[in-house]
Design a protein around this motif. Structure first.
Motif, short mmCIF file in Angstrom:
data_model
loop_
_atom_site.label_atom_id
_atom_site.label_comp_id
_atom_site.label_asym_id
_atom_site.label_seq_id
_atom_site.Cartn_x
_atom_site.Cartn_y
_atom_site.Cartn_z
N GLY A 24 0.83 -1.20 0.00
CA GLY A 24 0.00 0.00 0.00
C GLY A 24 0.86 1.25 0.00
N GLU A 25 0.24 2.38 -0.09
CA GLU A 25 0.96 3.66 -0.10
C GLU A 25 1.66 3.88 1.25
OE1 GLU A 25 -0.03 8.47 -0.37
OE2 GLU A 25 -1.62 6.99 -0.50
N LEU A 26 2.92 4.32 1.19
CA LEU A 26 3.66 4.66 2.41
C LEU A 26 3.45 6.13 2.71
CD1 LEU A 26 7.02 2.71 1.94
CD2 LEU A 26 4.91 1.96 3.03
N ARG A 27 2.73 6.41 3.78
CA ARG A 27 2.34 7.79 4.10
C ARG A 27 3.25 8.39 5.18
NH1 ARG A 27 -4.27 6.84 4.12
NH2 ARG A 27 -4.44 6.53 1.84
N GLN A 28 3.63 9.64 4.97
CA GLN A 28 4.53 10.36 5.88
C GLN A 28 3.84 10.65 7.20
OE1 GLN A 28 7.78 11.71 4.90
NE2 GLN A 28 8.02 12.16 7.07
N THR A 29 4.59 10.49 8.31
CA THR A 29 4.11 10.87 9.64
C THR A 29 5.20 11.70 10.32
OG1 THR A 29 4.99 9.01 10.91
CG2 THR A 29 2.92 8.65 9.76
N ASP A 30 4.97 12.10 11.57
CA ASP A 30 5.97 12.89 12.30
C ASP A 30 6.52 12.14 13.52
OD1 ASP A 30 3.74 12.93 13.87
OD2 ASP A 30 3.58 15.12 14.02
N ARG A 31 6.30 10.80 13.58
CA ARG A 31 6.79 10.01 14.70
C ARG A 31 7.95 9.11 14.25
NH1 ARG A 31 4.39 6.22 16.77
NH2 ARG A 31 5.03 6.48 18.94
N ASP A 32 9.04 9.13 15.02
CA ASP A 32 10.21 8.33 14.68
C ASP A 32 9.91 6.84 14.69
OD1 ASP A 32 11.90 10.49 14.32
OD2 ASP A 32 12.55 10.53 16.41
N LEU A 33 8.99 6.41 15.54
CA LEU A 33 8.70 4.98 15.65
C LEU A 33 7.44 4.57 14.90
CD1 LEU A 33 9.78 4.14 19.32
CD2 LEU A 33 10.89 3.48 17.18
N ASP A 34 7.03 5.35 13.93
CA ASP A 34 6.06 4.88 12.94
C ASP A 34 6.87 4.19 11.86
OD1 ASP A 34 3.91 5.85 14.30
OD2 ASP A 34 3.60 7.60 13.02
N LEU A 35 6.73 2.87 11.75
CA LEU A 35 7.60 2.08 10.89
C LEU A 35 6.81 1.35 9.81
CD1 LEU A 35 9.83 0.42 13.66
CD2 LEU A 35 10.20 2.59 12.48
N ALA A 36 7.44 1.17 8.67
CA ALA A 36 6.83 0.43 7.56
C ALA A 36 7.92 -0.26 6.78
CB ALA A 36 6.01 1.36 6.67
N ILE A 37 7.53 -1.26 5.99
CA ILE A 37 8.46 -1.99 5.13
C ILE A 37 8.26 -1.53 3.69
CG2 ILE A 37 9.18 -4.23 4.25
CD1 ILE A 37 9.82 -4.05 7.12
N ASP A 38 9.33 -1.03 3.09
CA ASP A 38 9.30 -0.68 1.67
C ASP A 38 9.85 -1.88 0.91
OD1 ASP A 38 9.19 0.51 -0.77
OD2 ASP A 38 10.74 2.01 -0.39
#
Length: 391
Positions: free
Chosen positions: A78-92
């Protein structure tokens, strides 16, 4: 004719379940990390029961209806959306982050993590801990409690740069902050006075913030460049226990009137630091940032690669579980097979709304047609019953 009713009922049953599947996809349009499942149907032949609906089919019977096909999870990213938290993590990429809760293991493509009261990095709202790989490649959960502070380091070197005007008679560099081994800060001042008894020679005097002299050294220039014998000037302070080398190899001394641009361009050493951030760096490693501008890596995030990802079971909250048939390998973000773990990103749902609405129309028409079969079969049976007494 009774067989036709059961055929129609199999259609109502299958399309009802298909509608439930499409409904689940559509309602999770905005659920982070959600993976849509495909809707499919399969024909039925033979005399075996199907979900409680059965009838006896004779030789040469055309078929007995429809059933739901094997559900497939759409694992497209899915789309990887920008956040402002360092520990918001996703796999590209195609991998999954590994989570541990005691002996229980789960996997996720994305999530908002936080540091719990015991210092472990956990998926927000759960007790699942983010797994990292130890030196042997085994998954472990790490606590940041053992790395909550960064020990101070004493200053050993001050680097000077730019020009000390050969036309000037004196110049000073003030407010040079040096750190002792206990993290204490001391302010030194450095004064350059031209030696009138020798060409290109300067007297360098260092004093502390109480105007006490720490030491004096001689700096020599030859043709505007520092004499190789004086590129390093050493000063020792008995009170603070510091011995600091002044690196002046990059300083020049050309005529610029009374204007000198000489400056302390770098000072090593730092105070005691406390945690200011916990994040995952570009190499996929957990990294702690401290108030003294230092950083520490404490482990590479474990990323799972599955040979058969369709064997995974999708659970609530964007989690997946493996019964052991998906054939897992644990790798790090450095391996191109699993993609990279990225910070300050959350993966959105991969539901394709236009496809779901298309499936919805087909399911509606299928259900409508199946109900019509039952209605026609019932009318024919009523007609058959009405034959009695005619003749």
């Amino acid at each position: 004719m009774f067989g036709s009713i059961y055929v129609g009922l199999s259609g109502l049953n299958a399309y009802s379940r298909g509608l439930q599947q499409v409904s689940n996809n559509v309602t999770n349009l905005n659920s982070q990390g959600f993976k849509a499942s495909t809707v499919s149907f399969s024909d039925l032949f033979g005399t075996q029961g199907n979900g409680g609906l059965s009838y006896s089919a004779g030789e040469g019977q055309a078929g007995r209806g429809v059933k739901n096909g094997e559900t497939q999870i759409n694992l497209a990213q899915g789309e990887l959306r920008q956040t402002d938290r360092d520990l918001d993590l996703a796999i590209d990429g195609s991998g999954f982050m590994m989570l541990m809760r005691g002996d229980e293991v789960a996997y996720t493509r994305t999530g908002s993590f936080e540091v719990d009261k015991d210092g472990y990095i956990v998926l927000s709202g759960t007790e699942y801990r983010l797994a990292t790989l130890d030196a042997s490649g085994h998954p472990v959960s790490l606590s940041v409690d053992g790395s909550r502070s960064s020990a101070p380091q004493a200053t050993t070197k001050v680097t000077f740069s730019d020009n000390l005007s050969s036309s000037a008679t004196s110049f000073g560099v003030s407010d040079i902050k040096v750190i002792d081994k206990n993290g204490g800060e001391h302010v030194w001042k450095v004064k350059f006075d031209k030696d009138t008894t020798a060409t290109g020679q300067w007297i360098v005097t260092v004093t502390d913030d109480k105007a006490a002299t720490i030491g004096t050294q001689t700096l020599k220039f030859v043709g505007g460049s520092v004499d190789p014998t004086t590129t390093k000037l050493s000063f020792s302070d008995a009170i603070s226990g510091l011995t600091v080398d002044f690196d002046v190899s990059g300083v020049t001394s050309f005529s610029a009137g009374d204007v000198s641009t000489l400056r302390a361009s770098a000072v090593d050493g730092y105070k005691l630091g406390t945690i200011t951030s916990v994040t995952v760096n570009a190499d996929g490693k957990l990294e702690i940032g401290y108030s003294n501008a230092q950083k520490k890596q404490i482990g590479a995030v474990a990323i799972a690669d599955f040979r058969d990802p369709q064997a995974l079971k999708q659970r609530s909250g964007g989690l997946f579980t493996d019964s052991g048939t998906a054939q897992r390998s644990l790798l790090t973000s450095a391996d191109s097979r699993v993609g990279k773990i990225v910070s300050r990103r959350l993966e959105a749902s991969n539901v394709d709304l236009s496809k779901e609405f298309g499936d919805l129309i087909l399911i509606q028409r299928g259900f409508q047609a199946s109900s019509q079969i039952i209605s026609v079969s019932n009318d024919m049976i009523q007609q058959l019953f009405g034959i009695r007494g005619q003749g």
